[in-house]
Design a protein around this motif. Structure first.
Motif, PDB file in Angstrom:
ATOM      1  N   LEU A 167      38.778  43.122  39.172  1.00  0.00           N
ATOM      2  CA  LEU A 167      38.419  42.039  40.358  1.00  0.00           C
ATOM      3  C   LEU A 167      39.768  42.031  41.016  1.00  0.00           C
ATOM      4  CD1 LEU A 167      37.307  41.689  37.131  1.00  0.00           C
ATOM      5  CD2 LEU A 167      36.388  39.252  38.265  1.00  0.00           C
ATOM      6  N   GLN A 168      39.009  42.672  42.643  1.00  0.00           N
ATOM      7  CA  GLN A 168      39.611  41.427  44.058  1.00  0.00           C
ATOM      8  C   GLN A 168      38.663  40.942  44.342  1.00  0.00           C
ATOM      9  OE1 GLN A 168      39.031  44.858  46.637  1.00  0.00           O
ATOM     10  NE2 GLN A 168      40.735  44.468  48.036  1.00  0.00           N
ATOM     11  N   LEU A 169      40.428  39.698  44.449  1.00  0.00           N
ATOM     12  CA  LEU A 169      40.151  38.961  45.458  1.00  0.00           C
ATOM     13  C   LEU A 169      39.116  39.141  46.660  1.00  0.00           C
ATOM     14  CD1 LEU A 169      40.297  35.500  45.171  1.00  0.00           C
ATOM     15  CD2 LEU A 169      42.641  36.208  45.980  1.00  0.00           C
ATOM     16  N   THR A 207      45.680  31.562  42.729  1.00  0.00           N
ATOM     17  CA  THR A 207      45.203  31.875  42.699  1.00  0.00           C
ATOM     18  C   THR A 207      45.471  33.457  41.867  1.00  0.00           C
ATOM     19  OG1 THR A 207      44.499  32.079  45.189  1.00  0.00           O
ATOM     20  CG2 THR A 207      44.085  34.449  44.277  1.00  0.00           C
ATOM     21  N   LYS A 250      38.999  32.403  49.619  1.00  0.00           N
ATOM     22  CA  LYS A 250      39.005  31.044  48.544  1.00  0.00           C
ATOM     23  C   LYS A 250      39.501  30.280  49.010  1.00  0.00           C
ATOM     24  CE  LYS A 250      42.863  29.041  45.850  1.00  0.00           C
ATOM     25  NZ  LYS A 250      44.125  29.100  45.123  1.00  0.00           N
ATOM     26  N   TYR A 270      45.192  37.758  40.379  1.00  0.00           N
ATOM     27  CA  TYR A 270      45.478  38.681  40.727  1.00  0.00           C
ATOM     28  C   TYR A 270      45.358  39.392  39.104  1.00  0.00           C
ATOM     29  CZ  TYR A 270      47.132  36.899  45.009  1.00  0.00           C
ATOM     30  OH  TYR A 270      47.509  36.524  45.283  1.00  0.00           O
ATOM     31  N   PHE A 317      36.319  30.706  44.271  1.00  0.00           N
ATOM     32  CA  PHE A 317      37.166  31.393  44.574  1.00  0.00           C
ATOM     33  C   PHE A 317      35.368  32.911  44.800  1.00  0.00           C
ATOM     34  CE2 PHE A 317      41.532  31.212  43.401  1.00  0.00           C
ATOM     35  CZ  PHE A 317      41.131  29.970  42.983  1.00  0.00           C
ATOM     36  N   TRP A 318      35.717  33.764  45.113  1.00  0.00           N
ATOM     37  CA  TRP A 318      35.059  34.744  45.312  1.00  0.00           C
ATOM     38  C   TRP A 318      35.411  35.729  44.817  1.00  0.00           C
ATOM     39  CZ3 TRP A 318      30.053  35.846  44.850  1.00  0.00           C
ATOM     40  CH2 TRP A 318      27.883  34.791  45.013  1.00  0.00           C
ATOM     41  N   TYR A 319      35.302  36.750  43.445  1.00  0.00           N
ATOM     42  CA  TYR A 319      35.897  38.332  43.771  1.00  0.00           C
ATOM     43  C   TYR A 319      34.415  39.234  43.961  1.00  0.00           C
ATOM     44  CZ  TYR A 319      40.202  35.896  41.709  1.00  0.00           C
ATOM     45  OH  TYR A 319      41.468  35.215  41.222  1.00  0.00           O
ATOM     46  N   TYR A 327      29.811  40.743  41.793  1.00  0.00           N
ATOM     47  CA  TYR A 327      30.290  40.350  42.827  1.00  0.00           C
ATOM     48  C   TYR A 327      30.452  38.222  41.477  1.00  0.00           C
ATOM     49  CZ  TYR A 327      29.611  42.647  46.732  1.00  0.00           C
ATOM     50  OH  TYR A 327      30.000  43.200  48.173  1.00  0.00           O
ATOM     51  N   GLN A 329      33.809  42.786  41.472  1.00  0.00           N
ATOM     52  CA  GLN A 329      34.661  44.224  41.409  1.00  0.00           C
ATOM     53  C   GLN A 329      33.536  45.407  40.901  1.00  0.00           C
ATOM     54  OE1 GLN A 329      33.838  42.855  36.922  1.00  0.00           O
ATOM     55  NE2 GLN A 329      34.797  44.243  36.389  1.00  0.00           N
TER      56      GLN A 329
END
Lengths: 115, 117
Positions: A44-46, B105, A49, B107, A34-36, A89, A38
């Protein structure tokens, strides 16, 4: 055991130029990655994936990442940086063999976008 | 759609005082729930996770504890705060288990900034 290494703690680009945030992973299994993102004092926002389907993954806000098994990399890119992209990130791998979906986070890369 | 709430948003507490942070999820049932801490300039550290009511697993020995009194409620507590407990606390949820594609995933909520003085 799984691990994630973000190769740059800080990246600075000019607005309108490409962004490259580098991530290498270590995993005995086919990983979920994943990469999130902030933003300051936010959750954190996705962004995107990888789930072993297409190796090129497209995410939100124009970001994409390419899974390269031979290089054990999952670098995040964007063709043209915007001021609003300035944030932290995180590259993340899921713990294989876990029935809870535990995540392992990289140390993060701060992206600075200059006008 | 699902939403996740955390409160309070910010908190300043003296050393030795108790702590209670709350996280709730709406729009889903039987989620996996997680508490993370993010210290200044560092990545996220998983503190606790829960796969169901009353089921808590601790990842890191510390003076914090977690409880899940209801399906979609996750609480982080301490009886006596330490200076080292300062940080940004994030709650997260996921639907399923590893290997189940999109359902694994996580959230994240908006976070709670805790300062211990």
């Amino acid at each position: 055991a799984q691990s994630v290494t973000q190769l740059d703690s800080h990246v600075s680009v000019s607005e309108g130029t490409p962004v490259l945030l580098r991530c290498n992973y270590s995993s005995s299994y086919s990983p979920s990655l994943f990469w999130y993102v902030q933003h300051p004092n936010k959750g954190l926002q996705l962004l995107l994936k990888y789930t072993s389907a297409a190796t090129l993954v497209k995410g939100i806000n124009g970001f994409e990442a390419e899974f390269k098994k031979s290089e054990t990399s999952f670098h995040l890119t964007k063709p043209s940086a915007h001021m609003s992209d300035a944030a932290e990130y995180f590259c993340v791998v899921i713990v294989s063999g876990s029935n809870t979906g535990k995540l392992i986070f990289g140390q993060g890369t701060t992206l600075q976008v200059k006008p | 759609s699902q939403t996740i709430h955390q409160w309070p948003a910010t908190l300043v507490q003296p050393v030795g005082s108790p702590l209670s942070l709350e996280c709730t999820v709406e729009g889903t049932s039987n989620p996996n729930l997680y508490w993370y801490r993010q210290a200044a300039g560092r990545g996220l550290q998983l503190l606790f996770y829960s796969v169901g009511i009353g089921q808590i697993s601790s990842e890191v020995p510390q003076n914090l504890s977690a409880s899940r009194p209801q399906d979609r409620q996750f609480i982080l507590s301490s009886k006596k705060l330490l200076l080292s407990d300062s940080g940004f606390y994030l709650c997260a949820w996921s639907l399923g288990m590893w290997g189940q594609g999109r359902s694994d995933t996580q959230y994240f909520g908006p976070g709670t900034r805790l300062t211990v003085l």
